[in-house]
Write an enzyme that holds these catalytic residues in place. Sequence first.
Site: not given
Length: 289
Positions: A184-185, A37
């Site tokens: 990435k999560s 993000h």
Amino acid sequence: MKVIRAIQEMQNEVKKMKQSPKTIGFVPTMGYLHEGHTTLVDEARKNNDVVIMSIFVNPLQFGPTEDFEKYPRDEERDKQIAEDHGVDYLFLPTVDEMYPEQMGIEVSVTDRVDVLCGKSRPGHFSGVVTVLTKLFHITQADHVYFGKKDAQQVAVVDQMIKNLNFPITLHPVSTVRENDGLAKSSRNVYLSKKERDEAVHLYQSLCLAQKKIFDGEKNPAIIVNEVKKYIQSNTSGTIDYVEILAFPTLQPLKVINQPFIIAVAVQFDKARLIDNFIMSADGKIDHIA
Ligand code: AMP
């Protein structure tokens, strides 16, 4: 950084911004922020006068058996991260604020959704474009930033912006990975220790596909089979899909002779993980949308 929860207040701020020639960069998210993000925010920060980030776990895009209630949330931590990365406005509406009544109008997606996550998650992308339509109107963004990690979302939003004439430029951003390659999560926190160790094999399976292409393989079916075998032998997860499609049209491919995506989705006990490489026909990771 200003934290805003009311749509009206966000619209008032945007109206003020629009009185001077300022560009607005917008990063829509569901929160539980990580480096994927913040990379979008960093891109937005480089190219815009004002950066708006939204955090909204959108019930419309979750199926009845999916993880809407359990989706990880941590507002205080997210606020700090957003502020540290130079977000100017953090828009944090509640579900009641976004959907005060039963929606009488929704946006539906008819192309690029009968494959990949669109096939496994019926209604998901209609939920995504409906909330984005609202968010694009509220923020009046000039530039929006999306991760290629959710490549089908990029393909659908690309078409949404064109078909519905939003005066917005879409910026797809490369997938940010852990040191071992795992994308990435926010959902990675659901993985057990054993699953976390196995999850790297999603990335490894994509590297294997890329190697096959470097070695001259042009047949998508052969590569898909190899990738499935690799994931089955190296993880305890259940394969939802492994697909090779033209990108961004997401049309089937008989021969790899144009830019394409190889995408995988694997269901672990509590987390469904997705990953992909978007490549040119010769196997180079492509920087096209
Ligand atoms: P989400 O909060 O999962 O809805 O994601 C919000 C935005 O961040 C979407 O555009 C995602 O594609 C993007 N994103 C999530 N994970 C990553 C990642 N590992 N690398 C790059 N972008 C990401």
